[in-house]
Scaffold this motif. Structure first.
Motif, PDB file in Angstrom:
ATOM      1  N   GLY A   8       0.991  -1.151  -0.129  1.00 42.92           N
ATOM      2  CA  GLY A   8       0.018   0.264   0.574  1.00 42.92           C
ATOM      3  C   GLY A   8       0.685   1.284   0.355  1.00 42.92           C
ATOM      4  N   GLU A  10       1.345   5.886   0.685  1.00 43.79           N
ATOM      5  CA  GLU A  10       1.008   6.315   0.899  1.00 43.79           C
ATOM      6  C   GLU A  10       1.695   7.684   0.156  1.00 43.79           C
ATOM      7  OE1 GLU A  10       1.114   6.936   5.395  1.00 43.79           O
ATOM      8  OE2 GLU A  10       1.776   5.219   4.339  1.00 43.79           O
ATOM      9  N   VAL A 155      -3.562   7.723  -0.071  1.00 42.40           N
ATOM     10  CA  VAL A 155      -3.338   6.513   1.052  1.00 42.40           C
ATOM     11  C   VAL A 155      -4.131   5.835   0.022  1.00 42.40           C
ATOM     12  CG1 VAL A 155      -3.633   5.371   2.899  1.00 42.40           C
ATOM     13  CG2 VAL A 155      -3.328   8.034   3.388  1.00 42.40           C
ATOM     14  N   GLU A 157      -4.695   1.998  -0.786  1.00 48.49           N
ATOM     15  CA  GLU A 157      -5.686   0.614  -0.158  1.00 48.49           C
ATOM     16  C   GLU A 157      -4.095  -0.411  -0.446  1.00 48.49           C
ATOM     17  OE1 GLU A 157      -8.672  -0.783   1.554  1.00 48.49           O
ATOM     18  OE2 GLU A 157      -8.344   1.316   1.898  1.00 48.49           O
ATOM     19  N   PRO A 158      -4.098  -1.602   0.764  1.00 50.17           N
ATOM     20  CA  PRO A 158      -2.797  -2.684   0.418  1.00 50.17           C
ATOM     21  C   PRO A 158      -3.630  -3.466  -0.755  1.00 50.17           C
ATOM     22  CG  PRO A 158      -4.033  -2.989   1.676  1.00 50.17           C
ATOM     23  CD  PRO A 158      -4.935  -1.854   1.846  1.00 50.17           C
ATOM     24  N   VAL A 198       4.874  -2.362   3.391  1.00 52.36           N
ATOM     25  CA  VAL A 198       5.125  -3.393   2.283  1.00 52.36           C
ATOM     26  C   VAL A 198       5.039  -4.580   3.154  1.00 52.36           C
ATOM     27  CG1 VAL A 198       7.048  -5.246   1.145  1.00 52.36           C
ATOM     28  CG2 VAL A 198       7.002  -2.775   0.540  1.00 52.36           C
ATOM     29  N   SER A 199       4.620  -5.996   3.407  1.00 48.16           N
ATOM     30  CA  SER A 199       4.818  -6.482   3.425  1.00 48.16           C
ATOM     31  C   SER A 199       4.081  -7.802   3.086  1.00 48.16           C
ATOM     32  CB  SER A 199       3.412  -7.278   4.496  1.00 48.16           C
ATOM     33  OG  SER A 199       1.695  -7.195   3.727  1.00 48.16           O
ATOM     34  N   LEU A 208      -3.700 -10.066   6.479  1.00 46.78           N
ATOM     35  CA  LEU A 208      -2.283  -9.373   5.459  1.00 46.78           C
ATOM     36  C   LEU A 208      -1.589  -9.810   6.638  1.00 46.78           C
ATOM     37  CD1 LEU A 208      -4.346  -5.649   5.197  1.00 46.78           C
ATOM     38  CD2 LEU A 208      -2.861  -7.446   3.542  1.00 46.78           C
ATOM     39  N   ARG A 211       3.044  -5.267   8.704  1.00 49.47           N
ATOM     40  CA  ARG A 211       4.335  -4.666   7.385  1.00 49.47           C
ATOM     41  C   ARG A 211       5.201  -3.792   7.827  1.00 49.47           C
ATOM     42  NH1 ARG A 211       1.838   0.985   7.861  1.00 49.47           N
ATOM     43  NH2 ARG A 211       0.154   0.699   9.524  1.00 49.47           N
ATOM     44  N   GLU A 213       7.117   0.183   6.742  1.00 46.38           N
ATOM     45  CA  GLU A 213       6.707   1.143   5.972  1.00 46.38           C
ATOM     46  C   GLU A 213       7.930   2.142   5.948  1.00 46.38           C
ATOM     47  OE1 GLU A 213       5.039   3.921   8.259  1.00 46.38           O
ATOM     48  OE2 GLU A 213       4.131   5.168   6.651  1.00 46.38           O
ATOM     49  N   LYS A 264       7.475   1.641  15.129  1.00 45.30           N
ATOM     50  CA  LYS A 264       6.446   2.197  14.233  1.00 45.30           C
ATOM     51  C   LYS A 264       5.908   2.460  16.034  1.00 45.30           C
ATOM     52  CE  LYS A 264       3.419   4.113  11.292  1.00 45.30           C
ATOM     53  NZ  LYS A 264       4.145   4.951  10.647  1.00 45.30           N
TER      54      LYS A 264
HETATM   55  P1  ADP Z   1       0.022   4.898   9.075  1.00 47.72           P
HETATM   56  O1  ADP Z   1      -0.038   6.153   9.376  1.00 47.72           O
HETATM   57  O2  ADP Z   1      -0.029   4.273  10.505  1.00 47.72           O
HETATM   58  O3  ADP Z   1       0.751   4.974   7.947  1.00 47.72           O
HETATM   59  P2  ADP Z   1      -1.972   4.398   6.987  1.00 47.72           P
HETATM   60  O4  ADP Z   1      -3.304   3.838   7.986  1.00 47.72           O
HETATM   61  O5  ADP Z   1      -2.248   6.000   7.508  1.00 47.72           O
HETATM   62  O6  ADP Z   1      -1.251   4.535   8.834  1.00 47.72           O
HETATM   63  O7  ADP Z   1      -1.000   3.993   5.913  1.00 47.72           O
HETATM   64  C1  ADP Z   1      -1.190   2.180   6.209  1.00 47.72           C
HETATM   65  C2  ADP Z   1      -1.258   1.906   4.217  1.00 47.72           C
HETATM   66  O8  ADP Z   1      -0.140   1.074   4.789  1.00 47.72           O
HETATM   67  C3  ADP Z   1      -1.945   2.089   3.776  1.00 47.72           C
HETATM   68  O9  ADP Z   1      -1.788   2.974   1.955  1.00 47.72           O
HETATM   69  C4  ADP Z   1      -2.038   0.811   3.498  1.00 47.72           C
HETATM   70  O10 ADP Z   1      -2.712   0.345   2.111  1.00 47.72           O
HETATM   71  C5  ADP Z   1      -1.142   0.003   3.675  1.00 47.72           C
HETATM   72  N1  ADP Z   1      -0.777  -1.415   4.309  1.00 47.72           N
HETATM   73  C6  ADP Z   1      -1.746  -1.633   5.994  1.00 47.72           C
HETATM   74  N2  ADP Z   1      -1.178  -2.586   5.964  1.00 47.72           N
HETATM   75  C7  ADP Z   1      -0.617  -3.119   5.132  1.00 47.72           C
HETATM   76  C8  ADP Z   1       0.135  -4.439   5.365  1.00 47.72           C
HETATM   77  N3  ADP Z   1      -0.370  -5.756   6.191  1.00 47.72           N
HETATM   78  N4  ADP Z   1       0.456  -4.530   4.370  1.00 47.72           N
HETATM   79  C9  ADP Z   1       0.728  -3.504   3.462  1.00 47.72           C
HETATM   80  N5  ADP Z   1       0.729  -2.420   3.546  1.00 47.72           N
HETATM   81  C10 ADP Z   1      -0.259  -1.892   4.297  1.00 47.72           C
END
Ligand code: ADP
Ligand code: MG
Length: 479
Positions: A8, A10, A155, A157-158, A198-199, A208, A211, A213, A264
């Motif tokens: 996913g 950001e 942002v 979705e994953p 990334v996961s 899932l 992850r 970041e 995190k």
């Molecule tokens: P944060 O502010 O903690 O980074 P957000 O919800 O703003 O959290 O962003 C999370 C991002 O990570 C989104 O793009 C989401 O799609 C992605 N994401 C969430 N869970 C996973 C996962 N298990 N593997 C990969 N990407 C994920």
């Protein structure tokens, strides 16, 4: 065991307003440190932020372009954390009520297929300042020029399943924000940067994986490299019985690896709460309609129009859609002209792009602008010059104001279509090469190109190729 990658993104797109999101200070890049941060950007006591109407307009544009839900009553919130380059001790962002809600884009993948990537939200926020570590020996400097610069955080979705998909999505968002004129897309200057989440998980598992970041990737190549490295790292951990920890990592492009930056924080560590200095941001349908009315044609629609109206192949249409300026240049070349659109597409994708690459120049600054290229292509299309001579004329036009007609005239490049002149040249070549003529007549037909080349050379490239071929064949047969 086989593993599935889940990504996913950001994306932080810097909105292209001249002033900051909550103050009138300039957002221009490259000024002397700390010359563009005012009391509001510093959060000094007693100041009040005021929302820049331009950023609201731009966020709504993005929402419309991604078919997203637009929140009529959104809210700014304080995200509290300490950082030396965050003088207020909090960042103004949007949390519970972002201005742009769920949307989606359809991404064209390199293998020719398409994939829909869902967008969770896009919210407005301010950028922090910048710590400068390499300027001084014994201390770190803080440059607050960037504090308060407007950002749209997009942002996803994953939904992505490989580095290739993630890069295709990021490229598409990059092209889109430039198309709708909300971000200059300059990645070196930090106007467009990606965080990759990334996961990995065992293939077939629906849940899932944990992850990591990877922060602040500022090129598509780094985005791809960082994901590939990270996926390998996580699979290695899991296959050796260890686990992935949820954390923030940095990509080091020199070493081509990611490394841990901090574990995190939970979202609630930020103690988000509605910013009491900013009332809810309320927009109505009339405002949304006015933004809609001034939106440019969206890339996906323009692409379809190029294929339908100009009969371009999907590949040509994509190549011209690379950025908006190229698409506009293409249509400007055709303006008032009657030659086939394909001729213009070929020249822009081939000759012009090659030249721009060589000169490291953007199409906006191309020395040969669209109307002049149009005039040149018209001369190729009407037979005044051949395509090959056209390239020579194009080279001569570059760096000057001369028109194609001027150069054709001055250099005497007009195609020779007088058949008696072409015949005379052919006669000379035939007379000078008796043994090749004999071989040709004996069945070595490959020699035709030898004769074509010799006559072309004699004509300095100006003989009409169609006529030359025709007359040459006849003459060789009867010689
Ligand atoms: P944060 O502010 O903690 O980074 P957000 O919800 O703003 O959290 O962003 C999370 C991002 O990570 C989104 O793009 C989401 O799609 C992605 N994401 C969430 N869970 C996973 C996962 N298990 N593997 C990969 N990407 C994920
Ligand atoms: Mg994040």
């Amino acid at each position: 065991m086989s593993w599935e990658t889940v990504i996913g993104l950001e994306i932080h797109a810097q909105l292209a307003t001249r002033s900051k999101i909550f103050s009138g200070a300039s957002t221009a890049f490259g000024a002397e440190p700390n010359t563009q941060a005012c009391a509001v950007d510093l959060g000094l006591p007693g100041v009040l932020p005021v929302v820049n109407a331009g950023v609201v307009n731009m966020a709504v544009r993005f929402g419309l372009a991604t078919d997203a839900h637009i929140t009529k009553r959104s809210q700014f919130a304080r995200k509290n954390y300490f950082y030396p380059d965050l003088p207020k001790g909090y960042q103004i962002s949007q949390m519970a009520l972002p201005i742009v809600g769920e949307g989606a884009v359809t991404v064209s993948l390199p293998d020719g297929t398409e994939k829909k990537i869902n967008i969770t939200r896009a919210h407005l926020e301010e950028d922090a300042g910048k710590s400068v570590h390499d300027l001084f020996d014994d201390c770190t400097g803080v440059d607050l020029n960037r504090a308060g610069t407007p950002l749209l955080e997009i942002v996803s979705e994953p939904d992505m399943r490989s580095a290739v998909e993630a890069v295709a999505y990021a490229r598409q968002i990059h092209a889109l924000v430039r198309y709708i004129d909300i971000c200059d897309g300059n990645m070196q200057e930090g106007s467009f940067r990606c965080d990759a989440n990334v996961s990995v998980r065992p293939s077939g598992q629906t849940e899932l994986g944990t992850r990591a970041e990877i922060k602040n990737l500022n090129s598509f190549r780094f985005l791809e490299r960082a994901i590939l490295y990270e996926v390998d790292r996580q699979i290695d951990l899991l296959e050796s019985g260890q686990s992935v920890v949820q954390e923030t990592r940095l990509y080091d492009s020199d070493k081509d690896e990611t490394r841990s930056m901090r574990s995190k924080e939970e979202a609630n560590d930020y103690r988000y709460f509605p910013d009491p200095d900013l009332p809810p941001l309320v927009i109505d349908n009339a405002f949304i309609d006015s933004v809609k009315a001034e939106m440019p044609e969206l890339p996906q629609l323009r692409r379809a129009r190029f294929i339908n109206d100009y009969k371009l192949s999907s590949t040509d249409a994509s190549a011209l859609m690379g950025d908006k300026a190229t698409a506009e240049y293409f249509e400007a070349v055709l303006e008032g002209q009657t030659f086939p659109a394909k001729l213009a597409a070929n020249w822009i994708i081939g000759e012009l792009s090659g030249r721009l690459n060589k000169e490291n120049c953007t199409i906006e600054n191309a020395s040969v602008q669209a109307p002049r290229l149009g005039q040149l292509l018209a001369r190729i299309d009407d037979g005044t010059i051949s395509g090959k001579i056209g390239k020579q004329v194009f080279d001569d036009m570059w760096g000057t104001d001369a028109s194609a007609d001027d150069i054709i005239e001055q250099k005497g490049l007009k195609q020779i279509t007088d058949s008696s002149a072409i015949e005379a040249m052919i006669d000379d070549v035939i007379a000078a090469n008796p043994s090749q003529v004999a071989e040709y007549q004996g069945g070595k037909e490959k020699l035709l190109s030898f004769f074509v080349g010799a006559v072309m050379k004699a004509s300095k490239g100006k003989a009409n190729p169609g006529q030359l071929n025709q007359i040459l064949r006849d003459k060789l047969k009867n010689a």
